[in-house]
Enzyme design. Structure first.
Site, short mmCIF file in Angstrom:
data_model
loop_
_atom_site.label_atom_id
_atom_site.label_comp_id
_atom_site.label_asym_id
_atom_site.label_seq_id
_atom_site.Cartn_x
_atom_site.Cartn_y
_atom_site.Cartn_z
N ASP A 260 3.00 -6.00 3.56
CA ASP A 260 1.65 -5.66 4.31
C ASP A 260 1.77 -5.78 5.57
O ASP A 260 2.12 -6.84 6.25
CB ASP A 260 0.67 -6.29 3.66
CG ASP A 260 -0.70 -5.98 4.02
OD1 ASP A 260 -0.74 -4.74 4.77
OD2 ASP A 260 -1.64 -6.41 3.43
N CYS B 171 -2.64 -0.18 -2.82
CA CYS B 171 -2.18 -1.23 -2.31
C CYS B 171 -3.39 -2.05 -2.13
O CYS B 171 -4.12 -1.69 -3.06
CB CYS B 171 -1.75 -0.88 -0.83
SG CYS B 171 -2.81 0.07 0.22
N THR B 172 -3.75 -2.81 -1.26
CA THR B 172 -4.85 -3.78 -1.17
C THR B 172 -5.95 -2.94 -0.73
O THR B 172 -6.90 -2.76 -1.35
CB THR B 172 -4.57 -5.06 -0.50
OG1 THR B 172 -3.38 -5.57 -0.89
CG2 THR B 172 -5.88 -5.91 -0.43
N GLY B 173 -6.23 -2.75 0.52
CA GLY B 173 -7.32 -2.08 1.21
C GLY B 173 -7.15 -0.69 1.40
O GLY B 173 -8.42 -0.16 1.78
N ASN B 174 -6.32 -0.07 1.07
CA ASN B 174 -6.06 1.47 1.16
C ASN B 174 -6.33 1.64 2.75
O ASN B 174 -6.82 2.83 3.08
CB ASN B 174 -7.01 2.10 0.42
CG ASN B 174 -6.94 3.37 0.05
OD1 ASN B 174 -7.78 4.35 0.13
ND2 ASN B 174 -5.63 4.08 0.32
N THR B 175 -5.65 1.00 3.60
CA THR B 175 -5.97 1.30 5.01
C THR B 175 -4.50 1.42 5.74
O THR B 175 -4.13 1.95 6.87
CB THR B 175 -6.87 0.42 5.94
OG1 THR B 175 -6.08 -0.87 5.81
CG2 THR B 175 -8.17 0.37 5.41
N CYS B 176 -3.51 0.87 5.18
CA CYS B 176 -2.18 0.81 5.59
C CYS B 176 -0.92 1.50 4.80
O CYS B 176 -0.71 2.61 4.97
CB CYS B 176 -1.60 -0.72 5.92
SG CYS B 176 -2.89 -1.70 7.10
N ARG B 177 -0.55 0.80 3.92
CA ARG B 177 0.53 1.22 2.98
C ARG B 177 0.31 2.30 2.23
O ARG B 177 1.15 3.51 2.26
CB ARG B 177 0.97 0.02 2.06
CG ARG B 177 1.83 -1.07 3.02
CD ARG B 177 2.13 -2.31 2.23
NE ARG B 177 0.76 -3.01 1.86
CZ ARG B 177 0.62 -4.07 1.03
NH1 ARG B 177 1.64 -4.70 0.57
NH2 ARG B 177 -0.41 -4.61 0.67
#
Length: 145
Positions: free
Chosen positions: A113, A6-12
Site C-alpha cells: 500500500d 484494495c482497502t480504500g479504493n483511492t490508490c492501488r
C-alpha cells in the site's frame, strides 16, 4: 468484468483499474473494468499521487470516486483481483460463492500500500501493478471476456 479490490479504493485498485483499461484498449479487447475497496469511504477521490502517477502513464483518475466492495459488484465480475491476501480473505468472507473467480493480482504476494507515501512510492507501486496487470490482460485476451 474485472473487479480490482484494495482497502480504500483511492490508490492501488484505481491505478490497477486505469492501467487495465488502457492495456485492454491497446490490445483491442472490450471488457468492463471497475474497482472497489473493502473499507472504502463513500465517493472519495483518488489520492493526489495516484492521479499524478497515472497521468504519467497516460491515464486519467481525476474523476475516480471510491466505492465499497459489495455482493452486487462481486456477482457482476468474471474476475475479482485482490491487492493482498487480507483483501482476498475479506472478499471470500463476504462472498463465499466468489471463491472460483477471486485471485491475488500478484499470485506470489501482496501489492504494498503506497498510502501516505510520496510520489516515488506511488510510482513504484504503479510499476509493480503494471507488471501483474499485463499478465492478467494476456489471460483475458486468451480466455475471452
Amino acid at each position: 468484468m474485472v473487479l480490482f479490490v484494495c482497502t480504500g479504493n483511492t490508490c492501488r485498485s484505481p491505478m490497477a483499474e486505469a492501467l487495465t483499461r488502457k492495456m485492454l484498449a491497446q490490445a483491442g479487447v472490450s471488457c468492463a473494468v471497475i474497482s472497489a475497496g473493502i473499507s472504502a469511504y463513500g465517493a472519495s477521490c483518488a489520492s493526489t499521487h495516484a492521479i499524478a502517477v497515472m497521468e504519467d502513464e497516460g491515464c486519467d483518475l481525476r474523476d475516480h470516486r471510491s466505492q465499497l466492495f459489495c455482493d452486487a459488484l462481486a456477482a457482476q465480475a468474471k474476475w475479482i483481483l485482490a491487492m493482498t491476501r487480507g483483501h482476498m480473505n475479506a472478499i471470500l468472507a463476504a462472498c463465499p460463492g466468489a471463491a472460483q473467480k477471486t485471485f491475488l493480482l500478484n499470485e506470489n504476494g501482496d501489492i504494498n500500500d503506497p498510502f501516505g507515501g510520496n510520489y516515488e512510492t506511488y510510482r513504484q507501486c504503479a510499476a509493480q501493478i503494471k507488471t501483474y496487470v499485463q499478465i492478467w490482460v494476456d489471460k483475458i485476451k486468451e480466455e475471452g471476456v
